[in-house]
Design a protein around this motif. Structure first.
Motif, PDB file in Angstrom:
ATOM      1  N   UNK A  18       0.822  -1.201   0.000  1.00 41.11           N
ATOM      2  CA  UNK A  18       0.000   0.000   0.000  1.00 41.11           C
ATOM      3  C   UNK A  18       0.848   1.239   0.000  1.00 41.11           C
TER       4      UNK A  18
ATOM      5  N   UNK B  69       2.532   2.551  -3.459  1.00 45.46           N
ATOM      6  CA  UNK B  69       1.643   2.844  -4.574  1.00 45.46           C
ATOM      7  C   UNK B  69       0.911   4.158  -4.377  1.00 45.46           C
TER       8      UNK B  69
ATOM      9  N   UNK C 146      -0.585   7.646  -4.066  1.00 43.16           N
ATOM     10  CA  UNK C 146      -0.495   8.925  -4.755  1.00 43.16           C
ATOM     11  C   UNK C 146       0.636   8.988  -5.765  1.00 43.16           C
TER      12      UNK C 146
ATOM     13  N   UNK D  79      -4.896  -3.293 -12.269  1.00 37.93           N
ATOM     14  CA  UNK D  79      -5.998  -3.344 -13.225  1.00 37.93           C
ATOM     15  C   UNK D  79      -5.835  -2.275 -14.315  1.00 37.93           C
ATOM     16  N   UNK D  80      -5.158  -1.161 -13.960  1.00 39.61           N
ATOM     17  CA  UNK D  80      -5.005  -0.084 -14.933  1.00 39.61           C
ATOM     18  C   UNK D  80      -4.045  -0.472 -16.054  1.00 39.61           C
TER      19      UNK D  80
ATOM     20  N   UNK E 212       3.800  -1.771  -7.877  1.00 42.61           N
ATOM     21  CA  UNK E 212       2.460  -1.922  -7.328  1.00 42.61           C
ATOM     22  C   UNK E 212       1.833  -3.173  -7.902  1.00 42.61           C
TER      23      UNK E 212
ATOM     24  N   UNK F 134      -1.942  -5.282  -7.560  1.00 40.64           N
ATOM     25  CA  UNK F 134      -3.245  -5.370  -6.915  1.00 40.64           C
ATOM     26  C   UNK F 134      -3.877  -6.719  -7.262  1.00 40.64           C
ATOM     27  N   UNK F 135      -5.096  -6.921  -6.868  1.00 39.15           N
ATOM     28  CA  UNK F 135      -5.696  -8.246  -7.043  1.00 39.15           C
ATOM     29  C   UNK F 135      -5.805  -8.630  -8.512  1.00 39.15           C
TER      30      UNK F 135
ATOM     31  N   UNK G 296       4.851  13.183   1.668  1.00 43.61           N
ATOM     32  CA  UNK G 296       3.704  12.584   0.995  1.00 43.61           C
ATOM     33  C   UNK G 296       3.387  11.220   1.576  1.00 43.61           C
TER      34      UNK G 296
ATOM     35  N   UNK H  31      -4.889  11.371   0.817  1.00 40.82           N
ATOM     36  CA  UNK H  31      -3.545  10.855   0.540  1.00 40.82           C
ATOM     37  C   UNK H  31      -2.581  11.999   0.236  1.00 40.82           C
TER      38      UNK H  31
ATOM     39  N   UNK I 231      -7.949  11.230 -10.150  1.00 40.95           N
ATOM     40  CA  UNK I 231      -6.929  10.401  -9.515  1.00 40.95           C
ATOM     41  C   UNK I 231      -7.397   9.946  -8.132  1.00 40.95           C
TER      42      UNK I 231
ATOM     43  N   UNK J 173      -9.694   7.026  -7.952  1.00 46.22           N
ATOM     44  CA  UNK J 173      -9.091   5.700  -8.080  1.00 46.22           C
ATOM     45  C   UNK J 173      -8.658   5.163  -6.729  1.00 46.22           C
ATOM     46  N   UNK J 174      -8.542   6.041  -5.761  1.00 49.80           N
ATOM     47  CA  UNK J 174      -7.990   5.611  -4.481  1.00 49.80           C
ATOM     48  C   UNK J 174      -9.060   5.352  -3.442  1.00 49.80           C
TER      49      UNK J 174
ATOM     50  N   UNK K  22     -14.561  -1.582 -13.731  1.00 47.37           N
ATOM     51  CA  UNK K  22     -13.434  -1.870 -14.623  1.00 47.37           C
ATOM     52  C   UNK K  22     -13.627  -1.181 -15.966  1.00 47.37           C
TER      53      UNK K  22
ATOM     54  N   UNK L  47     -12.398   2.393 -16.385  1.00 48.18           N
ATOM     55  CA  UNK L  47     -10.995   2.811 -16.424  1.00 48.18           C
ATOM     56  C   UNK L  47     -10.148   2.079 -17.446  1.00 48.18           C
ATOM     57  N   UNK L  48     -10.550   0.873 -17.878  1.00 44.36           N
ATOM     58  CA  UNK L  48      -9.635   0.120 -18.722  1.00 44.36           C
ATOM     59  C   UNK L  48     -10.438  -0.779 -19.653  1.00 44.36           C
TER      60      UNK L  48
ATOM     61  N   UNK M  70     -11.584  -1.798  -7.813  1.00 47.68           N
ATOM     62  CA  UNK M  70     -10.329  -1.264  -8.333  1.00 47.68           C
ATOM     63  C   UNK M  70      -9.242  -1.232  -7.269  1.00 47.68           C
ATOM     64  N   UNK M  71      -9.359  -2.089  -6.255  1.00 51.45           N
ATOM     65  CA  UNK M  71      -8.387  -2.119  -5.159  1.00 51.45           C
ATOM     66  C   UNK M  71      -8.085  -0.729  -4.617  1.00 51.45           C
ATOM     67  N   UNK M  72      -9.094  -0.079  -4.054  1.00 52.72           N
ATOM     68  CA  UNK M  72      -8.842   1.259  -3.529  1.00 52.72           C
ATOM     69  C   UNK M  72      -7.996   1.191  -2.256  1.00 52.72           C
ATOM     70  N   UNK M  73      -7.405   2.324  -1.909  1.00 54.38           N
ATOM     71  CA  UNK M  73      -6.644   2.387  -0.662  1.00 54.38           C
ATOM     72  C   UNK M  73      -7.555   2.734   0.497  1.00 54.38           C
TER      73      UNK M  73
END
Lengths: 390, 275
Positions: free
Chosen positions: A2, A5, A7, A37-38, A72, A74-75, B1, B66, B80, B83-84, B108, B111-112, B160-163
């Motif tokens: 986590x 990845x 920001x 996924x991106x 990074x 992800x699943x 950051x 973030x 952006x 996506x998080x 999905x 975004x892709x 989308x596997x968010x944080x």
């Protein structure tokens, strides 16, 4: 995984990549960049071309994976790698070199995969067509029977409340008179004025060929007073008030307000439907009178502007041509139309089952069906009046 | 950051007409923690959640996600940020015309561009991740129970596997067994996926079972933040009433004293009951 990845702006996202390096313990697949996924399409394409090139060159398959340079995962990326591991031949003793605990955790989670079974195939289309047609027809019939039932139920309540006028919710009646009647007046006026204008224009251009322009008055008198005024007004009210009755009552049903009324011993038909329908029955004839006046006014303006028939002449010949029976026929149809529009609107509101989606569907139906019934009834009235020679 | 909090709210003011909901509200959600937000009904918990994800623009103050300040950020920063985070609304807010599988895939598709096979595979993974049976993927939201709808909503939020996961009343309207299952699911997923969770709730059991810290929304601001044990030491009538009133005491006792429940840290033990 986590923490590195976080920001990373879109522009600086690391491109994914893969290569096979031969080390001391055999071939190792090194991966780097973002495997998420991106970037999944790139990941998959790159991996596929790498594997097929290796197979073409007859090189031995690799058994080690190095995830050390992945920024990074992800699943989605993990799912891709797990599939790769599962698809390649050889023993399943894959070694993940240099991969952090978080990446392993993601890989583990992505193993817990199942397949959504494909949806059942639709039956043969002719069969389903027949099936759906039958179901639709039956549904419509059932709804029509239920509507007749509602008319009966409503009639019973009406008779009973006429014997006991205190049961009628007068405040609600007046409220609905204002909303369905008074507030509809401007649009009814405008629309009928324009319809009168158009009819007169069209008729005038034909009549002028015979020099019979003045007979536009007779034509307008029949068309507007007998048919157009009441029909246009009823259609407008069906779209404006009938639909709102359905929506209001439908929302109450889906909120369980109607159930609450029943539990409290209040009769929803008496409380909700009766005031609305009564208000409409009172108000629609008034609107029709207004519509008649505006329709004739529209004709007057058209005749004045296009054929220079002065208003005085127009009114004079109108006075000679006008027969009370046409006005009465028009206005007499209004309460019947109002009854149908109001009952259909309220009935469909009570038919709501489930959530807000049903309210939308039934509101649309309410408009379509009440307009259909209004036009059907109008045709029947025309036949009837023709038979009794009115 | 890297050390920035997952969500940082500074001096937030929200009002509806003359009615002020938040005034000078500050709150930090640390990375990787599960933060519960409590407060009386109408105290603006959901408004706070809506402010964070940009469904509502605050009258004053700054929202950072973030480490990126979103208050006067361009659309690209919002894109952006989206996506998080993943959001689970109260009743799942699934698209009613799409099946559960298609609901997840909608994320999905946004975004892709992926082949149908990959989409199916990914959706199946997410559906199993939240403990739904595979057949549920083909069902429409209207055909599911409330608990299953919430799980499906969670699957979509996690697509989308968010944080950061933002949950609005995740256990409201569930039976106690379903609610306990959902608590466990949130805890397990957040620990195994390393999620930061912002959780608005009324459910005192959820607070004990899931949350690392609890923030109290009171008097239009966050009056206290801390572990439940710490909050109990605060001299505040509302907090004491909340946790030591009849319901709070029962929930606390059920947890064996006032300690947080043990949580399974192992991500692979996700065999949970569906719905």
């Amino acid at each position: 995984m986590r923490h590195f990845q976080d920001s990373v702006p879109a522009g600086r996202r690391r491109e994914p990549g893969a290569e096979v390096l031969d080390g001391a313990e055999g071939a190792v697949l090194h991966l780097w960049g973002e495997w998420s996924v991106y970037t999944l399409p790139e990941c998959k394409a790159g991996l596929d071309s790498l594997l097929s090139a290796r197979e073409r060159d007859g090189l031995p398959p690799f058994r080690r994976l190095n995830l050390g340079r992945i920024t990074r995962i992800d699943t989605a990326g993990a799912l891709l790698l797990n599939n790769l591991v599962a698809a390649l031949p050889g023993e399943r003793d894959w070694i993940f070199e240099n991969s952090g605990a978080e990446a392993r955790a993601i890989l583990d989670i992505s193993l817990a995969k199942t397949r959504v079974p494909p949806p059942p195939p639709p039956p043969f289309f002719l069969l389903s067509l027949l099936n759906e047609t039958g179901a639709h027809v039956l549904g419509e019939l059932r709804l029509f029977l239920a509507l007749l039932g509602f008319f009966g139920e409503f009639g019973l309540r009406l008779l009973r409340s006429l014997c006991r006028p205190r049961d009628i919710h007068l405040t609600a009646c007046v409220y609905h008179m204002e909303h369905a009647g008074l507030r509809a007046a401007p649009i009814v006026c405008l629309l009928n004025f324009m319809i009168g204008l158009v009819i007169a224009y069209m008729a005038l251009s034909s009549l002028a060929m015979f020099g019979a322009q003045i007979y536009v008055v007779n034509l307008l008198e029949v068309v507007t007073l007998r048919e157009m005024g009441v029909l246009i007004t009823a259609i407008l009210v069906a779209g404006r008030s009938g639909s709102s009755f359905t929506a209001q009552i439908g929302v109450m049903v889906s909120n369980q307000e109607v159930d609450a009324m029943r539990v409290m011993g209040l009769d929803p038909v008496l409380v909700l439907a009766l005031p609305r329908v009564l208000a409409l029955v009172v108000v629609l004839p008034c609107l029709v009178v207004l519509a008649d006046i505006m329709g004739l006014l529209g004709g007057l303006v058209a005749a004045w502007v296009s054929m220079d028939i002065s208003p005085a002449v127009f009114i004079d010949s109108l006075r000679m041509a006008m027969r009370a029976k046409h006005v009465l026929v028009g206005v007499a149809k209004a309460p019947v139309f109002a009854l149908v529009i109001g009952c259909v609107g309220c009935f469909l509101g009570f038919q709501v089952k489930g959530g807000a989606a049903a309210v939308g569907i039934l509101t649309t139906r309410s408009v379509v069906e009440s307009i259909f019934l209004v036009i059907l009834l109008d045709a029947l009235f025309a036949l009837l009046f023709n038979m009794v020679r009115i | 950051m890297l050390d920035a909090p997952a969500i940082s709210l500074r001096n937030i003011t929200n009002s509806f007409g003359g009615h002020v909901v938040h005034r000078g509200l500050d709150l930090d959600v640390r990375k990787g923690e599960i933060l519960g937000v409590i407060g009386a009904s109408g105290s603006g918990k959901s408004v706070l959640l809506r402010t964070i994800v940009g469904l509502r623009r605050q009258q004053a103050g700054e929202v950072s996600v973030l480490g990126v300040n979103l208050t006067r950020a361009p659309a690209s920063a919002w894109e952006e940020a989206r996506r998080h985070w993943g959001v689970l609304f109260q009743d799942g807010a699934l698209f009613s015309s799409l099946t559960v599988k298609e609901n997840v895939q909608a994320q999905f598709r946004r975004v892709v561009r992926l082949p149908g096979e990959a989409l199916d595979e990914l959706a199946a993974l997410k559906i199993s991740l939240v403990g739904l049976p595979p057949e549920a993927g083909n069902k429409l939201p209207a055909e599911l129970s409330g608990g299953m709808r919430k799980r499906a909503g969670l699957a979509r939020a996690l697509a989308l596997d968010p944080d950061i996961l933002l949950l609005d009343e995740p256990t409201a309207g569930l039976d106690p067994i379903g609610a306990a299952d959902f608590d466990l699911l949130i805890r397990t997923l957040s620990k195994s996926l390393g999620l930061t969770v912002f959780l608005v709730t009324h459910d005192i059991d959820t607070l004990y079972a899931v949350c690392d810290r609890v923030a109290v929304l009171e008097d239009k601001r966050i009056s206290n933040v801390g572990r439940i044990e710490e909050l109990l030491r605060v001299d505040d009538a509302w907090i004491r009433e909340y946790f030591l009133g009849p319901r709070g005491r029962a929930a606390g006792n059920a947890r064996g004293g006032l300690s947080a429940a043990p949580c399974p840290e192992n991500g692979s033990s996700l065999a949970l009951r569906g719905g």
